[in-house]
Design an enzyme around this catalytic site. Structure first.
Site, short mmCIF file in Angstrom:
data_model
loop_
_atom_site.label_atom_id
_atom_site.label_comp_id
_atom_site.label_asym_id
_atom_site.label_seq_id
_atom_site.Cartn_x
_atom_site.Cartn_y
_atom_site.Cartn_z
CG HIS A 181 -0.32 -0.25 2.50
ND1 HIS A 181 -0.06 -1.53 2.96
CD2 HIS A 181 0.14 0.58 3.46
CE1 HIS A 181 0.51 -1.46 4.14
NE2 HIS A 181 0.67 -0.19 4.47
P1 AMP Z 1 1.84 0.48 7.31
O1 AMP Z 1 2.64 0.73 8.50
O2 AMP Z 1 2.46 1.08 6.09
O3 AMP Z 1 1.50 -0.96 7.13
O4 AMP Z 1 0.49 1.26 7.52
C1 AMP Z 1 -0.77 0.65 7.59
C2 AMP Z 1 -1.80 1.72 7.60
O5 AMP Z 1 -3.06 1.09 7.51
C3 AMP Z 1 -1.81 2.54 8.87
O6 AMP Z 1 -1.67 3.91 8.52
C4 AMP Z 1 -3.16 2.24 9.50
O7 AMP Z 1 -3.70 3.39 10.10
C5 AMP Z 1 -3.97 1.80 8.32
N1 AMP Z 1 -5.05 0.85 8.59
C6 AMP Z 1 -5.08 -0.15 9.48
N2 AMP Z 1 -6.23 -0.84 9.36
C7 AMP Z 1 -6.93 -0.27 8.38
C8 AMP Z 1 -8.19 -0.52 7.78
N3 AMP Z 1 -8.97 -1.52 8.19
N4 AMP Z 1 -8.60 0.29 6.79
C9 AMP Z 1 -7.84 1.33 6.38
N5 AMP Z 1 -6.64 1.61 6.91
C10 AMP Z 1 -6.18 0.83 7.87
#
Ligand code: AMP
Length: 694
Positions: A596
């Site tokens: 992502h």
């Molecule tokens: P990363 O550290 O790059 O894996 O970041 C994951 C991101 O996903 C974080 O900014 C979280 O706030 C976000 N996140 C976690 N769960 C969800 C969800 N169900 N839907 C959307 N964003 C999410």
């Protein structure tokens, strides 16, 4: 006014900060020739409001090279006049530094070390190229000298008597440190602690090395070979048919050597002595002397404070944060305070994130002796008493661990097998490892019978405390969760909470309400816990792409699509508010599965941005700009995944002016008004997305 109250994660005592105001400081520069020591001094002295004297051995003798005693004399005189002092010599070994540090003690001055630990290649090339060097170290001979000096370098430690040590590994670090010292007015102070160290657990290495040397021979065994060296293991005896994951592990720190300033060498002897005493009793268990990053363990020893409170800036605070309120409550149920030399075993309630996420079943709080005169109840250097208390502390700790092991060994095999799984798998309360501890000494209350109920309450992917980056560093790219079900394409295993994005990417039809856009290859959604006013995620829809580590040449087109879509959304948002600035990038070691791209506005104005990890994950090299990743894939076919975990615990610095701040509220209040231009590196090559000026 205090400009910079940087706090290290660990070992900082801010008491006495008030009294320290107005003191001169002595900054001992540590670095090879060519590392930029003189330039550092000149830059600070050029714009500082504080009176500084630079002591340089190359010029101390009426512009010519002089001796160390001359430097000491001049430094003492300057400090006496109330001036702050730079000691501009290489100072690469402890002995060279010690006389200067002592000088600081006598003059009631804080001694700081600024370590210019820049790449050897850079120092050499600078030294070779320079002309007119004060010490005449230039040209061909410089390379040999620099090499020789670097081979023998001994990095400074707080226990040499430094109040503050800052490590600079690159030009950005140097720039930031120059800014901090330049901004230091006559009445300002800089916080004590050690900052920017790449290997902060170096202080316990001595103990580990000693231990391994001593115990290696008697305790060699088949399974110990499976154990990764990087886990810094102090091994117990291990049955060959038991996999490392199934072994009950106690992770314990070197007690009292940080905050309580117990002599490292003596402490490591005591560790060896006590581990030798207990290791034979362990059977299928292991003791790991380590800090807690990246470690899989079932029992954590916490070098606590006597009030058993979460406070402090160190590992104690980190454990309480990671374990959540549940640990505080459970601790209170067992004890309100702890005497030095004692330990208390606390089973982690099933709603503790440390339990649900990492499978840690117990925390053992242990209190060692305090040799730090700045802290209450110091033993005033009485090492007779100190050693005996430290021995008692390890005895209490290991006895506590043994009581856990004994209760586990009473479990039927079926249950012991289950212990390797995450608590989310524990449908049957009788399988809960925490429910099999009997510790008559401590009369620990059990939470029998309610495990399943509580497990159901276990927070899942929708819970911020579990799912987002507030997770402890071990969540980053580390193994968590139930291996059988949750494996992704990389060697990592993901906890169930870390799969939310993956499920959305694979089944967007089930998440229509959450999605902003769905395309063939990617989809866009708002981050559920935004760390800024606007924070979107562009999610790859391909199977088999957990994170950057899985990305190769064939994914270049996908990365470009993700970037283009991210850019489109940033521009759309800029249309609504042209004052915004966006940055697009990936976390080096994501906490959530499925590649992502973060599209995040640079105001960082969000209640979800709560801690250092949140900040540093978007504002250090842990955040890889999308444009750079694309370039790298184009040129090298894969992204560089360096171990940048340490970035997450770096001191907090403003992303615009790079000033340092002691905590998130202070940082936030600063960034809400900071109008400094973004650093050049960000303004170049499309790292930032801004509205076009009309
Ligand atoms: P990363 O550290 O790059 O894996 O970041 C994951 C991101 O996903 C974080 O900014 C979280 O706030 C976000 N996140 C976690 N769960 C969800 C969800 N169900 N839907 C959307 N964003 C999410």
């Amino acid at each position: 006014m205090a400009v910079d109250h940087n706090k290290k994660d660990m070992d900082i005592d801010n008491k006495g900060e008030e009294e320290q105001k107005g003191k001169p400081v002595m900054v001992i520069l540590v670095g090879a020739p060519g590392s930029g020591k003189s330039t550092f001094c000149e830059r600070v002295m050029g714009s500082s409001l504080r009176p500084w004297t630079r002591i340089c051995q190359d010029t101390i003798n009426n512009g010519k090279a002089g001796t160390k005693p001359q430097c000491l004399k001049r430094a003492a005189a300057a400090l006496k006049e109330g001036k702050s002092v730079f000691i501009d010599r290489c100072n690469l070994d402890k002995e060279q530094r010690s006389d200067f540090v002592k000088l600081g003690c006598g003059a009631q001055v804080d001694a700081h070390a600024v370590v210019l630990d820049l790449p050897a290649k850079l120092c050499i090339s600078r030294s070779i190229k320079r002309t007119g060097h004060e010490g005449n170290l230039q040209g061909g001979k410089a390379a040999a000298v620099v090499n020789r000096m670097l081979q023998k370098k001994e990095l400074p430690k707080l226990n040499e008597g430094f109040a503050r040590i800052v490590f600079c590994h690159n030009e950005n670090d140097v720039e930031a440190t120059i800014t901090a010292y330049t901004a230091l007015g006559p009445l300002d102070t800089l916080s004590n602690g050690c900052f920017g160290q790449k290997n902060p657990d170096a202080k316990i290495q001595l103990g580990i090395m000693k231990f391994l040397k001593k115990v290696e021979a008697p305790f060699q065994c088949a399974a110990s070979k499976e154990v990764k060296e990087s886990e810094n293991l102090a091994k117990g005896s291990v049955d060959a048919d038991v996999s490392v994951d199934e072994i009950t592990t106690l992770a314990f720190p070197s007690i009292s050597t940080a905050d309580f300033q117990f002599n490292n060498e003596t402490a490591s002897d005591i560790i060896v002595e006590k581990v030798e005493e207990f290791v034979n009793k362990l059977k299928n268990a292991r003791l790991v002397l380590v800090d807690l990053r990246g470690l899989r363990c079932n029992v954590i020893a916490n070098a606590a404070n006597w009030r058993l409170k979460p406070g402090g800036g160190g590992v104690n605070a980190a454990i309480f944060t990671a374990a959540g309120l549940a640990l505080e409550t459970a601790t209170k149920e067992r004890a309100n305070s702890l005497l030095p030399g004692h330990a208390v075993v606390v089973p982690l309630p099933s709603d503790s994130p440390l339990y649900t996420r990492e499978g840690v079943s117990h925390v053992i709080h242990v209190l060692g002796p305090n040799m730090n005169p700045q802290r209450p109840n110091s033993l005033n250097n009485d090492y007779n008493k100190g050693c005996s208390i430290l021995r008692e502390a390890y005895t209490s700790l290991f006895t506590g661990f043994l009581s856990i092991l004994r209760s586990r060994s009473k479990l039927p095999r079926r249950i012991s097998e289950k212990l390797a799984l995450t608590p989310l798998d524990l449908k049957d309360p009788s399988l809960d490892p925490r429910n099999h501890l009997t510790n008559s000494d401590q009369k620990i209350k059990r939470d029998d019978g309610c495990v399943y109920e509580r497990s159901k309450k276990c927070k899942g992917a929708n819970d911020e405390t579990v799912a987002d980056i507030s997770a402890p560093s071990s969540t980053y790219g580390k193994v968590t969760g139930d291996k059988s079900k949750l494996e992704g394409p990389t060697s990592k295993t993901w906890g169930s909470w870390a799969q939310a994005l993956y499920h959305i990417a694979m089944h967007p039809e089930k998440h229509k309400a959450e999605l902003l856009e769905v395309l063939d290859d990617v989809l866009v959604l708002n981050d559920l816990y935004p760390k800024a006013c606007k924070h979107l995620l562009v999610l790859a829809r391909h199977e088999g792409l957990d994170g950057l580590a899985d990305v190769h040449q064939e994914h270049l087109q996908l990365l470009m699509t993700m970037h283009a879509v991210g850019l489109k959304w940033a521009e759309k948002l800029l249309h609504e508010d042209s004052s915004m600035v966006f940055r697009l990038g990936y976390h080096l070691a994501p906490s959530m599965r499925q590649l992502h791209l973060h599209v995040i506005s640079q105001d960082f104005n969000s209640n979800h941005l709560k801690n250092k990890k949140h900040w540093n994950s978007f504002n250090t090299a842990f955040f890889r700009d999308s444009v750079d990743v694309i370039e790298e894939i184009k040129n090298h076919g894969k992204a560089t995944i360096k171990d940048e975990d340490f970035q997450l615990s770096m001191e907090l610095r403003c992303h615009r002016c790079r000033s340092a701040h002691p905590n998130i509220p202070r940082l936030k209040s600063h960034i809400s008004i900071c109008q400094a231009p973004f650093p050049h590196a960000l303004l170049e090559n499309g790292h930032l997305v801004l509205a076009l000026k009309t």
